[in-house]
Design a protein around this motif. Sequence first.
Motif, PDB file in Angstrom:
ATOM      1  N   GLY A  19       0.821  -1.196   0.000  1.00 30.09           N
ATOM      2  CA  GLY A  19       0.000   0.000   0.000  1.00 30.09           C
ATOM      3  C   GLY A  19       0.852   1.242   0.000  1.00 30.09           C
ATOM      4  O   GLY A  19       2.055   1.200   0.313  1.00 30.09           O
ATOM      5  N   THR A  20       0.251   2.367  -0.376  1.00 29.90           N
ATOM      6  CA  THR A  20       0.964   3.651  -0.384  1.00 29.90           C
ATOM      7  C   THR A  20       0.080   4.730   0.216  1.00 29.90           C
ATOM      8  O   THR A  20      -1.144   4.612   0.233  1.00 29.90           O
ATOM      9  N   SER A  21       0.716   5.777   0.698  1.00 28.15           N
ATOM     10  CA  SER A  21      -0.003   6.953   1.175  1.00 28.15           C
ATOM     11  C   SER A  21       0.939   8.148   1.146  1.00 28.15           C
ATOM     12  O   SER A  21       2.155   8.006   1.251  1.00 28.15           O
ATOM     13  N   VAL A  22       0.360   9.327   0.969  1.00 24.27           N
ATOM     14  CA  VAL A  22       1.146  10.565   1.045  1.00 24.27           C
ATOM     15  C   VAL A  22       1.386  10.870   2.512  1.00 24.27           C
ATOM     16  O   VAL A  22       0.512  10.671   3.356  1.00 24.27           O
ATOM     17  N   ALA A  23       2.586  11.337   2.836  1.00 28.49           N
ATOM     18  CA  ALA A  23       2.934  11.586   4.239  1.00 28.49           C
ATOM     19  C   ALA A  23       3.886  12.765   4.351  1.00 28.49           C
ATOM     20  O   ALA A  23       4.506  13.183   3.367  1.00 28.49           O
ATOM     21  N   ARG A  24       4.003  13.287   5.564  1.00 28.50           N
ATOM     22  CA  ARG A  24       4.906  14.398   5.852  1.00 28.50           C
ATOM     23  C   ARG A  24       5.817  14.026   7.004  1.00 28.50           C
ATOM     24  O   ARG A  24       5.393  13.386   7.967  1.00 28.50           O
ATOM     25  N   ILE A  25       7.093  14.433   6.910  1.00 31.22           N
ATOM     26  CA  ILE A  25       8.020  14.255   8.022  1.00 31.22           C
ATOM     27  C   ILE A  25       8.563  15.617   8.436  1.00 31.22           C
ATOM     28  O   ILE A  25       8.737  16.508   7.605  1.00 31.22           O
ATOM     29  N   ASP A  26       8.813  15.779   9.708  1.00 30.62           N
ATOM     30  CA  ASP A  26       9.377  17.013  10.248  1.00 30.62           C
ATOM     31  C   ASP A  26      10.844  16.794  10.609  1.00 30.62           C
ATOM     32  O   ASP A  26      11.249  15.697  10.981  1.00 30.62           O
ATOM     33  N   GLY A  27      11.621  17.861  10.524  1.00 27.42           N
ATOM     34  CA  GLY A  27      13.029  17.797  10.906  1.00 27.42           C
ATOM     35  C   GLY A  27      13.967  17.487   9.763  1.00 27.42           C
ATOM     36  O   GLY A  27      15.194  17.497   9.931  1.00 27.42           O
ATOM     37  N   TRP A  28      13.410  17.227   8.569  1.00 30.24           N
ATOM     38  CA  TRP A  28      14.225  16.939   7.384  1.00 30.24           C
ATOM     39  C   TRP A  28      13.582  17.614   6.179  1.00 30.24           C
ATOM     40  O   TRP A  28      12.363  17.751   6.114  1.00 30.24           O
TER      41      TRP A  28
ATOM     42  N   GLU B  43      33.846  14.154 -14.737  1.00 31.88           N
ATOM     43  CA  GLU B  43      34.034  15.236 -15.704  1.00 31.88           C
ATOM     44  C   GLU B  43      32.784  16.100 -15.841  1.00 31.88           C
ATOM     45  O   GLU B  43      32.881  17.313 -16.091  1.00 31.88           O
ATOM     46  N   GLN B  44      31.613  15.493 -15.718  1.00 33.24           N
ATOM     47  CA  GLN B  44      30.344  16.215 -15.802  1.00 33.24           C
ATOM     48  C   GLN B  44      29.471  15.842 -14.599  1.00 33.24           C
ATOM     49  O   GLN B  44      28.472  15.144 -14.726  1.00 33.24           O
ATOM     50  N   PRO B  45      29.861  16.278 -13.408  1.00 34.09           N
ATOM     51  CA  PRO B  45      29.102  15.892 -12.208  1.00 34.09           C
ATOM     52  C   PRO B  45      27.715  16.508 -12.191  1.00 34.09           C
ATOM     53  O   PRO B  45      27.484  17.602 -12.720  1.00 34.09           O
ATOM     54  N   GLY B  46      26.799  15.758 -11.593  1.00 28.08           N
ATOM     55  CA  GLY B  46      25.447  16.255 -11.421  1.00 28.08           C
ATOM     56  C   GLY B  46      25.157  16.468  -9.948  1.00 28.08           C
ATOM     57  O   GLY B  46      26.065  16.535  -9.119  1.00 28.08           O
ATOM     58  N   ALA B  47      23.875  16.590  -9.624  1.00 27.76           N
ATOM     59  CA  ALA B  47      23.446  16.740  -8.234  1.00 27.76           C
ATOM     60  C   ALA B  47      22.319  15.765  -7.953  1.00 27.76           C
ATOM     61  O   ALA B  47      21.480  15.496  -8.812  1.00 27.76           O
ATOM     62  N   MET B  48      22.325  15.214  -6.747  1.00 27.15           N
ATOM     63  CA  MET B  48      21.400  14.155  -6.355  1.00 27.15           C
ATOM     64  C   MET B  48      20.640  14.556  -5.103  1.00 27.15           C
ATOM     65  O   MET B  48      21.155  15.270  -4.246  1.00 27.15           O
ATOM     66  N   LEU B  49      19.412  14.062  -5.005  1.00 27.52           N
ATOM     67  CA  LEU B  49      18.582  14.341  -3.841  1.00 27.52           C
ATOM     68  C   LEU B  49      18.986  13.512  -2.633  1.00 27.52           C
ATOM     69  O   LEU B  49      19.426  12.373  -2.752  1.00 27.52           O
ATOM     70  N   ALA B  50      18.789  14.109  -1.477  1.00 26.96           N
ATOM     71  CA  ALA B  50      18.841  13.401  -0.197  1.00 26.96           C
ATOM     72  C   ALA B  50      17.976  14.198   0.769  1.00 26.96           C
ATOM     73  O   ALA B  50      17.484  15.280   0.436  1.00 26.96           O
ATOM     74  N   LEU B  51      17.777  13.657   1.944  1.00 26.35           N
ATOM     75  CA  LEU B  51      17.147  14.426   3.015  1.00 26.35           C
ATOM     76  C   LEU B  51      18.240  15.069   3.833  1.00 26.35           C
ATOM     77  O   LEU B  51      19.191  14.404   4.250  1.00 26.35           O
ATOM     78  N   ASP B  52      18.116  16.383   4.060  1.00 27.73           N
ATOM     79  CA  ASP B  52      19.069  17.108   4.893  1.00 27.73           C
ATOM     80  C   ASP B  52      18.327  17.666   6.099  1.00 27.73           C
ATOM     81  O   ASP B  52      17.097  17.786   6.099  1.00 27.73           O
ATOM     82  N   ARG B  53      19.078  18.043   7.108  1.00 25.45           N
ATOM     83  CA  ARG B  53      18.473  18.442   8.379  1.00 25.45           C
ATOM     84  C   ARG B  53      17.663  19.729   8.269  1.00 25.45           C
ATOM     85  O   ARG B  53      18.018  20.647   7.533  1.00 25.45           O
ATOM     86  N   GLY B  54      16.583  19.780   9.049  1.00 22.24           N
ATOM     87  CA  GLY B  54      15.775  20.976   9.159  1.00 22.24           C
ATOM     88  C   GLY B  54      14.564  20.987   8.243  1.00 22.24           C
ATOM     89  O   GLY B  54      14.550  20.336   7.196  1.00 22.24           O
ATOM     90  N   GLY B  55      13.534  21.733   8.646  1.00 21.70           N
ATOM     91  CA  GLY B  55      12.366  21.903   7.801  1.00 21.70           C
ATOM     92  C   GLY B  55      11.427  20.710   7.829  1.00 21.70           C
ATOM     93  O   GLY B  55      11.330  19.985   8.823  1.00 21.70           O
ATOM     94  N   LEU B  56      10.753  20.488   6.713  1.00 15.34           N
ATOM     95  CA  LEU B  56       9.820  19.374   6.583  1.00 15.34           C
ATOM     96  C   LEU B  56       9.852  18.872   5.155  1.00 15.34           C
ATOM     97  O   LEU B  56      10.368  19.533   4.249  1.00 15.34           O
ATOM     98  N   CYS B  57       9.268  17.705   4.947  1.00 13.06           N
ATOM     99  CA  CYS B  57       9.266  17.101   3.616  1.00 13.06           C
ATOM    100  C   CYS B  57       7.995  16.286   3.426  1.00 13.06           C
ATOM    101  O   CYS B  57       7.634  15.475   4.280  1.00 13.06           O
ATOM    102  N   ASP B  58       7.320  16.509   2.306  1.00 11.98           N
ATOM    103  CA  ASP B  58       6.177  15.698   1.907  1.00 11.98           C
ATOM    104  C   ASP B  58       6.640  14.671   0.886  1.00 11.98           C
ATOM    105  O   ASP B  58       7.379  14.998  -0.049  1.00 11.98           O
ATOM    106  N   GLY B  59       6.219  13.431   1.069  1.00 14.92           N
ATOM    107  CA  GLY B  59       6.612  12.363   0.165  1.00 14.92           C
ATOM    108  C   GLY B  59       5.623  11.229   0.188  1.00 14.92           C
ATOM    109  O   GLY B  59       4.445  11.424   0.523  1.00 14.92           O
ATOM    110  N   VAL B  60       6.091  10.038  -0.136  1.00 13.34           N
ATOM    111  CA  VAL B  60       5.225   8.878  -0.269  1.00 13.34           C
ATOM    112  C   VAL B  60       5.698   7.749   0.647  1.00 13.34           C
ATOM    113  O   VAL B  60       6.894   7.438   0.683  1.00 13.34           O
ATOM    114  N   LEU B  61       4.760   7.184   1.386  1.00 10.44           N
ATOM    115  CA  LEU B  61       5.043   6.022   2.227  1.00 10.44           C
ATOM    116  C   LEU B  61       4.682   4.752   1.476  1.00 10.44           C
ATOM    117  O   LEU B  61       3.591   4.648   0.897  1.00 10.44           O
ATOM    118  N   TYR B  62       5.587   3.788   1.501  1.00  8.81           N
ATOM    119  CA  TYR B  62       5.328   2.462   0.927  1.00  8.81           C
ATOM    120  C   TYR B  62       5.282   1.456   2.070  1.00  8.81           C
ATOM    121  O   TYR B  62       6.228   1.350   2.849  1.00  8.81           O
TER     122      TYR B  62
END
Length: 234
Positions: free
Chosen positions: A79-88, A104-123
Amino acid sequence: MSDDRHTPDPEYEITRERLARGTLLQALRADPPPGMTVRSDAELERTLEATLEHHERGRDLHVFGYGSLMWNPALDFAGTSVARIDGWHRAFCLRLVAARGTPEQPGAMLALDRGGLCDGVLYRIDAAKVESELRLLWRREMLSDSYEPEWITAKSGNQSIRALTFVVNRLHSRYLGGYSLERVAHLIRTGRGPLGTSQDYFDSTVQALERFGLYDAGIERLLCKIRDAEINGV
């Protein structure tokens, strides 16, 4: 958005089948890019076991996705659901030298960093499949030491749910703490590797957030910087 795309190397594509075969691990171990340490199978197993020591066996487990897990979970979930976490918060805070970037051509990748909040998906992973599914997830998220597993509390509706997610290792040499928005936007626009471009990854993030009806102020600020750079040809 940029249309500068190319066909990804299938050896680097993330699917359940390739994770089960360890294809990505094999490719990276055969030719690791400078600055990237790829964990051995024994190291992966050790870190997985250490994480599962904090989970009650026989119970379902939730995984919180905030990046590519939102559009390509490659998990067998119940199952899945939309969720929010605090502190990241969601941040493009890792310099990428593999998959969607190179030294030679570096990119940038996502991670969770400290502070704030984040909305995402729970599996939600069924109790009987927790170990086998996390083993695949480990081959994807824990192949190097740039991420750390973290137990967090997610809010979904009126429920508080304990979940597992992956946060940035701030001590890692590829951590982009202190980088300006302009520098991160440049990495996203120019990063390219065997799996595709960092721009592709960013576009997929924006589209996934829209699909789930989620808003992320940091992503919106980056989107504005990227569009401005494209307009001005920077």
